[in-house]
Motif scaffolding. Sequence first.
Motif, PDB file in Angstrom:
ATOM      1  N   SER A  60      -6.174  18.676  45.459  1.00 20.51           N
ATOM      2  CA  SER A  60      -5.089  19.118  44.571  1.00 20.51           C
ATOM      3  C   SER A  60      -5.628  20.104  43.531  1.00 20.51           C
ATOM      4  O   SER A  60      -6.754  19.946  43.049  1.00 20.51           O
ATOM      5  N   GLU A  61      -4.839  21.100  43.213  1.00 22.61           N
ATOM      6  CA  GLU A  61      -5.315  22.098  42.236  1.00 22.61           C
ATOM      7  C   GLU A  61      -5.578  21.441  40.882  1.00 22.61           C
ATOM      8  O   GLU A  61      -6.550  21.751  40.201  1.00 22.61           O
ATOM      9  N   ILE A  62      -4.681  20.526  40.512  1.00 21.01           N
ATOM     10  CA  ILE A  62      -4.876  19.832  39.224  1.00 21.01           C
ATOM     11  C   ILE A  62      -6.099  18.911  39.321  1.00 21.01           C
ATOM     12  O   ILE A  62      -6.946  18.876  38.429  1.00 21.01           O
TER      13      ILE A  62
ATOM     14  N   ILE B  80      -1.243  10.572  37.940  1.00 17.15           N
ATOM     15  CA  ILE B  80      -0.435  11.758  37.606  1.00 17.15           C
ATOM     16  C   ILE B  80       0.978  11.489  38.106  1.00 17.15           C
ATOM     17  O   ILE B  80       1.270  11.527  39.296  1.00 17.15           O
ATOM     18  N   SER B  81       1.825  11.172  37.151  1.00 14.41           N
ATOM     19  CA  SER B  81       3.234  10.923  37.443  1.00 14.41           C
ATOM     20  C   SER B  81       3.981  12.248  37.273  1.00 14.41           C
ATOM     21  O   SER B  81       3.464  13.308  37.655  1.00 14.41           O
ATOM     22  N   SER B  82       5.146  12.213  36.700  1.00 10.99           N
ATOM     23  CA  SER B  82       5.931  13.443  36.551  1.00 10.99           C
ATOM     24  C   SER B  82       7.059  13.175  35.563  1.00 10.99           C
ATOM     25  O   SER B  82       7.515  12.029  35.432  1.00 10.99           O
ATOM     26  N   VAL B  83       7.540  14.240  34.930  1.00 10.16           N
ATOM     27  CA  VAL B  83       8.733  14.055  34.090  1.00 10.16           C
ATOM     28  C   VAL B  83       9.919  13.685  34.993  1.00 10.16           C
ATOM     29  O   VAL B  83      10.905  13.114  34.524  1.00 10.16           O
TER      30      VAL B  83
ATOM     31  N   VAL C 261     -10.790   6.041  37.672  1.00 10.04           N
ATOM     32  CA  VAL C 261     -10.216   6.512  38.935  1.00 10.04           C
ATOM     33  C   VAL C 261      -8.942   7.294  38.617  1.00 10.04           C
ATOM     34  O   VAL C 261      -8.097   6.831  37.844  1.00 10.04           O
ATOM     35  N   LEU C 262      -8.880   8.503  39.163  1.00 10.03           N
ATOM     36  CA  LEU C 262      -7.718   9.379  38.924  1.00 10.03           C
ATOM     37  C   LEU C 262      -6.986   9.596  40.240  1.00 10.03           C
ATOM     38  O   LEU C 262      -7.588  10.049  41.225  1.00 10.03           O
ATOM     39  N   TYR C 263      -5.695   9.285  40.277  1.00 11.66           N
ATOM     40  CA  TYR C 263      -4.894   9.521  41.491  1.00 11.66           C
ATOM     41  C   TYR C 263      -4.151  10.837  41.317  1.00 11.66           C
ATOM     42  O   TYR C 263      -3.210  10.935  40.520  1.00 11.66           O
ATOM     43  N   ALA C 264      -4.602  11.862  42.070  1.00 14.48           N
ATOM     44  CA  ALA C 264      -4.027  13.209  41.911  1.00 14.48           C
ATOM     45  C   ALA C 264      -3.318  13.689  43.166  1.00 14.48           C
ATOM     46  O   ALA C 264      -2.791  14.796  43.187  1.00 14.48           O
ATOM     47  N   ALA C 265      -3.315  12.859  44.232  1.00  9.16           N
ATOM     48  CA  ALA C 265      -2.632  13.293  45.465  1.00  9.16           C
ATOM     49  C   ALA C 265      -1.131  13.333  45.215  1.00  9.16           C
ATOM     50  O   ALA C 265      -0.604  12.587  44.390  1.00  9.16           O
ATOM     51  N   GLY C 266      -0.457  14.216  45.896  1.00  7.31           N
ATOM     52  CA  GLY C 266       0.999  14.310  45.732  1.00  7.31           C
ATOM     53  C   GLY C 266       1.588  15.176  46.819  1.00  7.31           C
ATOM     54  O   GLY C 266       0.890  15.985  47.438  1.00  7.31           O
ATOM     55  N   LYS C 267       2.852  14.954  47.097  1.00  5.02           N
ATOM     56  CA  LYS C 267       3.525  15.755  48.127  1.00  5.02           C
ATOM     57  C   LYS C 267       4.956  16.008  47.665  1.00  5.02           C
ATOM     58  O   LYS C 267       5.651  15.105  47.222  1.00  5.02           O
ATOM     59  N   MET C 268       5.348  17.293  47.765  1.00  2.00           N
ATOM     60  CA  MET C 268       6.740  17.624  47.437  1.00  2.00           C
ATOM     61  C   MET C 268       7.244  18.535  48.551  1.00  2.00           C
ATOM     62  O   MET C 268       6.553  19.477  48.928  1.00  2.00           O
ATOM     63  N   VAL C 269       8.397  18.235  49.106  1.00  3.34           N
ATOM     64  CA  VAL C 269       9.005  19.136  50.096  1.00  3.34           C
ATOM     65  C   VAL C 269      10.412  19.441  49.605  1.00  3.34           C
ATOM     66  O   VAL C 269      10.905  18.807  48.673  1.00  3.34           O
TER      67      VAL C 269
END
Length: 232
Positions: free
Chosen positions: A12-14, A121-124, A69-77
């Motif tokens: 992930s870029e972040i 890493i959640s999201s607004v 531990v940082l969870y940075a994986a994510g998927k958006m379609v």
Amino acid sequence: MKKQVLIIGANSEIGYSCAEEYLKQGCELILAAHKPEELAPLEAKVIQVDVTNQAEALETLAEIDCDIVLYAAGKMVENDQALFSEAGQLVRDVNYNGAVAILGHFAEKFAKKEAGVIVGISSVAADRGKSSNVVYGSAKAGFDSFLAGLRQYLHSFGVRVLTVRPGYVSTKMTAGLDLPKKLTATKEQVARKIVKHSLSGSRNIVYVLPIWRPIMWTLKQIPERIFKRKKL
Ligand SMILES: NC(=O)c1ccc[n+]([C@@H]2O[C@H](COP(=O)([O-])OP(=O)(O)OC[C@H]3O[C@@H](n4cnc5c(N)ncnc54)[C@H](OP(=O)(O)O)[C@@H]3O)[C@@H](O)[C@H]2O)c1
């Protein structure tokens, strides 16, 4: 002693920007990526982890010890694809199911040693369900709620859980979207906040650009009978 940091979803870029920032702060890194061959070289141990294959992921991670531990994986379609096709399954698996399985595993480890920091890493988008990202938003809401529950569960063990809600960030995930400048952070800004608040302090929830906190607070006050008529 150098802090050991494990980043899940290091492609992930972040996540990768966080890796660079943790290195600057003198940490030792383990990067878990589902396509490790695509990672630009960095001073780190690299392992292969596909968060959608949880049994295999947990086997690979069984012997890994770390402080953070940082969870940075994510998927958006596209919203329609997520709603009406199998692509939605991947969105749910990467943003929620994989996160719960992997962070749940580290929750148990950290509780046993009574130390550690879990960062998600959640999201607004987790703040309120919207028509523009029905499945992604709900997966992030589930993840965000998981982090909140975990925070309370782990508090008495001295383990901290940090929830990060970045707002818009220009990365490959949002490529092609017309993002409003004032509401959009850079991946480096996100990384600096994540690294700072995970290495020290007592923060629970971080909005990377503070303006998102009142925006989402206001959105949450709108009654459902009015909110459902809006296009957001
Ligand atoms: N960009 C934004 O505006 C924004 C806003 C709020 C929250 N976030 C969250 O921030 C996090 C990082 O996103 P980003 O913006 O840096 O986007 P990104 O570069 O697309 O990062 C997402 C990463 O997840 C990886 N991934 C996908 N499927 C995976 C799997 N099965 N196993 C392991 N990793 C997998 C992707 O790898 P591949 O590239 O190889 O598919 C990708 O590297 C995500 O959780 C995202 O939801 C982003």
